[in-house]
Scaffold this motif. Structure first.
Motif, PDB file in Angstrom:
ATOM      1  N   GLN A   1      -2.388  10.782   8.823  1.00 48.74           N
ATOM      2  CA  GLN A   1      -2.893  10.200   7.579  1.00 48.74           C
ATOM      3  C   GLN A   1      -2.993   8.678   7.644  1.00 48.74           C
ATOM      4  O   GLN A   1      -3.407   8.044   6.675  1.00 48.74           O
ATOM      5  N   ALA A   2      -2.653   8.100   8.783  1.00 49.56           N
ATOM      6  CA  ALA A   2      -2.581   6.647   8.889  1.00 49.56           C
ATOM      7  C   ALA A   2      -3.965   6.006   8.949  1.00 49.56           C
ATOM      8  O   ALA A   2      -4.878   6.522   9.594  1.00 49.56           O
ATOM      9  N   THR A   3      -4.106   4.887   8.244  1.00 50.47           N
ATOM     10  CA  THR A   3      -5.295   4.040   8.353  1.00 50.47           C
ATOM     11  C   THR A   3      -4.836   2.607   8.532  1.00 50.47           C
ATOM     12  O   THR A   3      -3.716   2.255   8.168  1.00 50.47           O
TER      13      THR A   3
ATOM     14  N   ALA B   1      -8.068  -2.247  -0.233  1.00 52.76           N
ATOM     15  CA  ALA B   1      -8.052  -1.137  -1.189  1.00 52.76           C
ATOM     16  C   ALA B   1      -9.102  -1.356  -2.277  1.00 52.76           C
ATOM     17  O   ALA B   1      -9.810  -0.430  -2.683  1.00 52.76           O
TER      18      ALA B   1
ATOM     19  N   LYS C   1      -1.319   4.854   4.590  1.00 54.63           N
ATOM     20  CA  LYS C   1      -2.642   4.266   4.384  1.00 54.63           C
ATOM     21  C   LYS C   1      -2.544   2.744   4.333  1.00 54.63           C
ATOM     22  O   LYS C   1      -1.579   2.196   3.807  1.00 54.63           O
ATOM     23  N   TYR C   2      -3.534   2.098   4.895  1.00 56.22           N
ATOM     24  CA  TYR C   2      -3.656   0.646   4.862  1.00 56.22           C
ATOM     25  C   TYR C   2      -2.478  -0.069   5.513  1.00 56.22           C
ATOM     26  O   TYR C   2      -1.863  -0.960   4.939  1.00 56.22           O
TER      27      TYR C   2
ATOM     28  N   SER D   1       0.860  -1.185   0.000  1.00 57.62           N
ATOM     29  CA  SER D   1       0.000   0.000   0.000  1.00 57.62           C
ATOM     30  C   SER D   1       0.893   1.231   0.000  1.00 57.62           C
ATOM     31  O   SER D   1       2.112   1.138   0.123  1.00 57.62           O
TER      32      SER D   1
ATOM     33  N   THR E   1      -3.370   2.307  -5.638  1.00 58.05           N
ATOM     34  CA  THR E   1      -2.684   1.814  -4.449  1.00 58.05           C
ATOM     35  C   THR E   1      -1.206   1.811  -4.801  1.00 58.05           C
ATOM     36  O   THR E   1      -0.771   2.616  -5.625  1.00 58.05           O
TER      37      THR E   1
ATOM     38  N   GLU F   1     -10.887   2.069  -3.894  1.00 58.70           N
ATOM     39  CA  GLU F   1      -9.766   2.953  -4.211  1.00 58.70           C
ATOM     40  C   GLU F   1      -9.451   2.899  -5.708  1.00 58.70           C
ATOM     41  O   GLU F   1      -9.589   1.849  -6.349  1.00 58.70           O
TER      42      GLU F   1
ATOM     43  N   CYS G   1      -5.967  -1.700   8.410  1.00 60.81           N
ATOM     44  CA  CYS G   1      -6.893  -2.706   7.891  1.00 60.81           C
ATOM     45  C   CYS G   1      -6.594  -4.037   8.567  1.00 60.81           C
ATOM     46  O   CYS G   1      -5.457  -4.332   8.918  1.00 60.81           O
TER      47      CYS G   1
END
Length: 236
Positions: free
Chosen positions: A127-129, A53, A43-44, A39, A61, A58, A131
């Motif tokens: 900005q972090a996500t 994603a 993100k992710y 990713s 990626t 999305e 999963c």
């Protein structure tokens, strides 16, 4: 730990490792540990970034190389490369392309490391996500969602755990979705015959299911599946 210390590597490399390395493990290689992640970090972070994603719709990626620390994909970013997610691409198909890109990005990372030109960049926590790992139940299709969400879900859980639902009381597995214009109550069968295949109303629009598999049966295209039989229109 003992095996690592005995090997005394200058550098460790991981990809899709699925575990968090201990501080003791990370201290062994002289140059540290580089991870290839599927990713565009931050993100992710975490498991199944490629699948999520696709599920989340999305458009792009990519691959990130990073120096591993004791957090979950929180280490300093080294190189990033973006890749487009194709409109009808499954997670499995995308995984293959991301893997090839990952090999190229890793090669460039090692060249820059050797040349002393590699730059470390801290991740932006804002900005972090994250999963999680996929579960079998994540493949259950909720036709109350808009057609684009259903389309993304079916593609994102292909090949595992696979999309499934109950159509007219029977369990079916779904592949190769297409978004269509259409209206009806979410989950309502608009067509289910050899001519039209299976078309189901979603929360917005409708979804055509290109391939089906009944419990204990073979996977086949929708026209072949309904040859000589049809489900009643309006069923759920």
């Amino acid at each position: 730990q003992r095996m690592l210390e005995k090997a005394a590597p200058d550098l460790m490399i991981t990809a899709a490792f699925g575990q968090i390395l201990s501080a003791e493990n990370l201290a062994v290689p002289r140059l540290g540990c580089i991870n290839v992640h599927g990713s565009l970090l931050p993100k992710y972070r975490g498991a199944a970034p490629i699948q999520w994603a696709v599920i989340n719709g999305e458009r792009t990626t990519g691959v990130t190389t990073m120096f591993t620390d004791i957090g979950l994909d929180t280490g300093d970013i080294l190189l990033k490369r973006e890749i487009e997610i194709l409109p009808d691409e499954t997670a499995g198909e995308l995984f293959g392309r991301v893997a090839k890109l990952g090999a190229l990005v890793l090669k460039d990372t090692l060249i820059e490391l050797k040349n002393g030109s590699l730059v470390r960049t801290s991740q932006d926590e804002a900005q972090a996500t994250r999963c999680r790992m996929l579960k079998k139940e994540d493949g259950h299709v909720d036709f109350s969602l808009p057609a684009d969400k259903v389309h993304s879900l079916i593609r994102g859980v292909d090949p595992w755990p696979g999309a499934f639902g109950m159509i007219d009381g029977a369990p079916l597995k779904f592949w190769k979705p297409r978004m269509l214009k259409g209206s009806g109550e979410p989950g309502e069968i608009l067509y289910a015959d050899a001519k039209n295949g299976l078309i189901v109303a979603a929360g917005e629009g409708a979804v055509s299911i290109g391939e089906l598999q009944a419990s204990g049966g073979k996977r086949m295209d929708a026209s072949s599946f309904f040859r000589g039989k049809a489900l009643p229109v309006g069923g759920r």
